[in-house]
Design a protein around this motif. Structure first.
Motif, PDB file in Angstrom:
ATOM      1  N   UNK A   3     -32.509 -18.928 104.570  1.00 41.53           N
ATOM      2  CA  UNK A   3     -33.379 -19.802 105.370  1.00 41.53           C
ATOM      3  C   UNK A   3     -34.282 -20.670 104.496  1.00 41.53           C
ATOM      4  N   UNK A   4     -34.653 -20.128 103.328  1.00 42.07           N
ATOM      5  CA  UNK A   4     -35.580 -20.852 102.463  1.00 42.07           C
ATOM      6  C   UNK A   4     -34.863 -21.887 101.598  1.00 42.07           C
ATOM      7  N   UNK A   5     -33.607 -21.583 101.202  1.00 43.35           N
ATOM      8  CA  UNK A   5     -32.870 -22.440 100.262  1.00 43.35           C
ATOM      9  C   UNK A   5     -32.915 -23.938 100.577  1.00 43.35           C
ATOM     10  N   UNK A   6     -32.636 -24.352 101.828  1.00 44.10           N
ATOM     11  CA  UNK A   6     -32.626 -25.796 102.105  1.00 44.10           C
ATOM     12  C   UNK A   6     -33.961 -26.495 101.846  1.00 44.10           C
ATOM     13  N   UNK A   7     -35.055 -25.719 101.853  1.00 39.34           N
ATOM     14  CA  UNK A   7     -36.385 -26.325 101.702  1.00 39.34           C
ATOM     15  C   UNK A   7     -36.858 -26.390 100.251  1.00 39.34           C
ATOM     16  N   UNK A   8     -36.168 -25.677  99.355  1.00 45.49           N
ATOM     17  CA  UNK A   8     -36.668 -25.555  97.986  1.00 45.49           C
ATOM     18  C   UNK A   8     -36.706 -26.883  97.245  1.00 45.49           C
ATOM     19  N   UNK A   9     -35.694 -27.719  97.461  1.00 42.69           N
ATOM     20  CA  UNK A   9     -35.644 -28.981  96.729  1.00 42.69           C
ATOM     21  C   UNK A   9     -36.433 -30.105  97.364  1.00 42.69           C
ATOM     22  N   UNK A  10     -36.803 -29.935  98.634  1.00 47.22           N
ATOM     23  CA  UNK A  10     -37.428 -31.057  99.344  1.00 47.22           C
ATOM     24  C   UNK A  10     -38.941 -30.903  99.406  1.00 47.22           C
ATOM     25  N   UNK A  11     -39.589 -32.002  99.722  1.00 47.67           N
ATOM     26  CA  UNK A  11     -41.041 -32.016  99.833  1.00 47.67           C
ATOM     27  C   UNK A  11     -41.449 -31.284 101.110  1.00 47.67           C
ATOM     28  N   UNK A  12     -42.587 -30.616 101.070  1.00 51.09           N
ATOM     29  CA  UNK A  12     -43.076 -29.880 102.241  1.00 51.09           C
ATOM     30  C   UNK A  12     -43.318 -30.868 103.389  1.00 51.09           C
ATOM     31  N   UNK A  13     -42.780 -30.535 104.537  1.00 54.97           N
ATOM     32  CA  UNK A  13     -42.946 -31.394 105.721  1.00 54.97           C
ATOM     33  C   UNK A  13     -44.305 -31.125 106.383  1.00 54.97           C
ATOM     34  N   UNK A  14     -44.583 -31.876 107.402  1.00 53.27           N
ATOM     35  CA  UNK A  14     -45.858 -31.737 108.114  1.00 53.27           C
ATOM     36  C   UNK A  14     -45.929 -30.372 108.812  1.00 53.27           C
ATOM     37  N   UNK A  15     -47.111 -29.767 108.770  1.00 52.91           N
ATOM     38  CA  UNK A  15     -47.306 -28.465 109.412  1.00 52.91           C
ATOM     39  C   UNK A  15     -47.558 -28.628 110.906  1.00 52.91           C
ATOM     40  N   UNK A  16     -46.768 -27.916 111.685  1.00 50.68           N
ATOM     41  CA  UNK A  16     -47.010 -27.845 113.133  1.00 50.68           C
ATOM     42  C   UNK A  16     -47.696 -26.509 113.426  1.00 50.68           C
ATOM     43  N   UNK A  17     -48.393 -26.449 114.544  1.00 49.91           N
ATOM     44  CA  UNK A  17     -48.996 -25.177 114.948  1.00 49.91           C
ATOM     45  C   UNK A  17     -47.889 -24.286 115.519  1.00 49.91           C
ATOM     46  N   UNK A  18     -47.709 -23.075 114.976  1.00 47.76           N
ATOM     47  CA  UNK A  18     -46.640 -22.200 115.492  1.00 47.76           C
ATOM     48  C   UNK A  18     -46.915 -21.760 116.929  1.00 47.76           C
ATOM     49  N   UNK A  19     -45.835 -21.578 117.669  1.00 44.79           N
ATOM     50  CA  UNK A  19     -45.990 -21.262 119.092  1.00 44.79           C
ATOM     51  C   UNK A  19     -45.399 -19.912 119.481  1.00 44.79           C
ATOM     52  N   UNK A  20     -44.324 -19.497 118.784  1.00 48.09           N
ATOM     53  CA  UNK A  20     -43.631 -18.287 119.255  1.00 48.09           C
ATOM     54  C   UNK A  20     -43.609 -17.185 118.203  1.00 48.09           C
ATOM     55  N   UNK A  21     -43.574 -15.954 118.682  1.00 46.89           N
ATOM     56  CA  UNK A  21     -43.547 -14.772 117.817  1.00 46.89           C
ATOM     57  C   UNK A  21     -42.106 -14.505 117.374  1.00 46.89           C
ATOM     58  N   UNK A  22     -41.898 -14.364 116.058  1.00 48.22           N
ATOM     59  CA  UNK A  22     -40.550 -14.071 115.531  1.00 48.22           C
ATOM     60  C   UNK A  22     -40.397 -12.581 115.226  1.00 48.22           C
TER      61      UNK A  22
END
Length: 327
Positions: A3-22
């Motif tokens: 799940x983390x791999x695709x995000x490692x090379x890219x710039x951090x996107x805008x933070x949204x407020x989380x809504x649901x419990x995982x």
């Protein structure tokens, strides 16, 4: 984690407020004092937790929500635990007055030491990975070197207890928040120190009569926030003379004597805090307005931290020993 791999090379996107419990993770049998995502980006699916139940746990908090390891090297409540910068070790300190540096894989102690006081705050130096600062129920704060297992420096503050420690960028200076609030004076509540010389730079930073259970640094701007027992967070400059910003106060949540932590989102747009009523509050950093509240826990929520890589993933913990992951 895949799940983390695709995000490692890219710039951090805008933070949204989380809504649901995982994930709902409840293996601790006592209050959770502190949680921290692993600082190594590739291994940041791992979450560290320190509890009053005398244990430190590591969780896979991204893929499975399972407890990976439990470390039981303390004989009393574990008040503080931190990942080393390499992600292979965990530093922990507790009310048994002992410090342990534990190998994550083997669970063996690389370094152990007894202090003269109960430990309540630990922070690794931001650039010197073998050095950490330790504070607690003592007028002294100490810098340690892991390689020699010895105290490097002693910082003498005329206080009863250190509540939190915050390194400023580059680590040349650091702040301690203390419980030194008397009826006639509120100075010394936040003290700035020169790391190398152990000299006090300032003890006239915060003048209101509240203790500050936690401090956090903005990821991009030269400012820091202090959580106060006045049920608000105060904003300060992270450069001398560390002036308070009187125009901005983040209020609405409740602290009520709990060591409620606060943190900025990785993009610096949101400020998040727990609350003694179990809620999580999300503030717009620039306007200091509440964007949303999340009814996260039944007991006091003492920590809420955003994931360093995955946008909008949040971990929270509470006084009932529960840890929850939100998105």
């Amino acid at each position: 984690s895949e799940l983390i791999k695709p995000y490692l090379g890219s710039k951090y996107k805008v933070t949204e407020v989380p809504k649901s419990l995982i994930f709902y993770m409840s293996k601790h049998s006592g209050p959770v004092n502190e949680i921290q995502w692993c600082p190594v980006r590739e291994q940041s699916h791992m979450l560290l937790s320190a509890s009053m139940d005398k244990t430190v746990k590591v969780w896979d908090a991204v893929d499975t929500g399972c407890c990976l390891k439990t470390y039981s090297c303390h004989s009393c409540a574990v008040r503080a635990a931190r990942w080393s910068s390499c992600g292979r070790r965990i530093l922990s300190g507790g009310f048994d007055s002992t410090l342990h540096l534990t190998d994550v894989e083997t669970g063996k102690q690389i370094f152990s030491s007894k202090t003269e006081f109960r430990i309540s705050a630990l922070k690794f130096h931001p650039t010197e990975s073998n050095v950490f600062i330790c504070g607690g129920f003592s007028p002294e704060v100490k810098a340690w070197d892991i390689r020699t297992s010895k105290v490097l420096r002693v910082y003498k503050a005329a206080v009863q207890q250190t509540l939190d420690i915050l390194f400023l960028p580059e680590g040349r200076e650091f702040l301690t928040s203390t419980d030194a609030v008397s009826r006639d004076s509120a100075d010394r509540t936040i003290v700035a120190w020169d790391f190398q010389s152990a000299a006090k730079i300032s003890n006239q930073i915060f003048h209101e009569r509240y203790t500050c259970p936690s401090l956090t640094l903005h990821p991009k701007e030269s400012v820091f926030v202090a959580q106060t027992n006045g049920n608000y967070m105060a904003l300060f400059s992270a450069q001398r003379p560390y002036r308070i910003n009187k125009k901005k106060r983040y209020e609405g949540h409740k602290v009520e004597g709990f060591a409620v932590g606060c943190q900025f989102s990785p993009d610096g747009t949101l400020l998040v805090t727990g609350s003694s009523d179990g809620k999580v509050f999300f503030y717009n950093y620039h306007t200091s307005r509440i964007i949303r509240t999340l009814s996260a826990h039944k007991e006091a929520c003492v920590s809420a931290i955003f994931h360093p890589v995955l946008p909008s993933l949040l971990a929270t913990c509470d006084w009932a020993g529960e840890i929850k992951i939100w998105q």
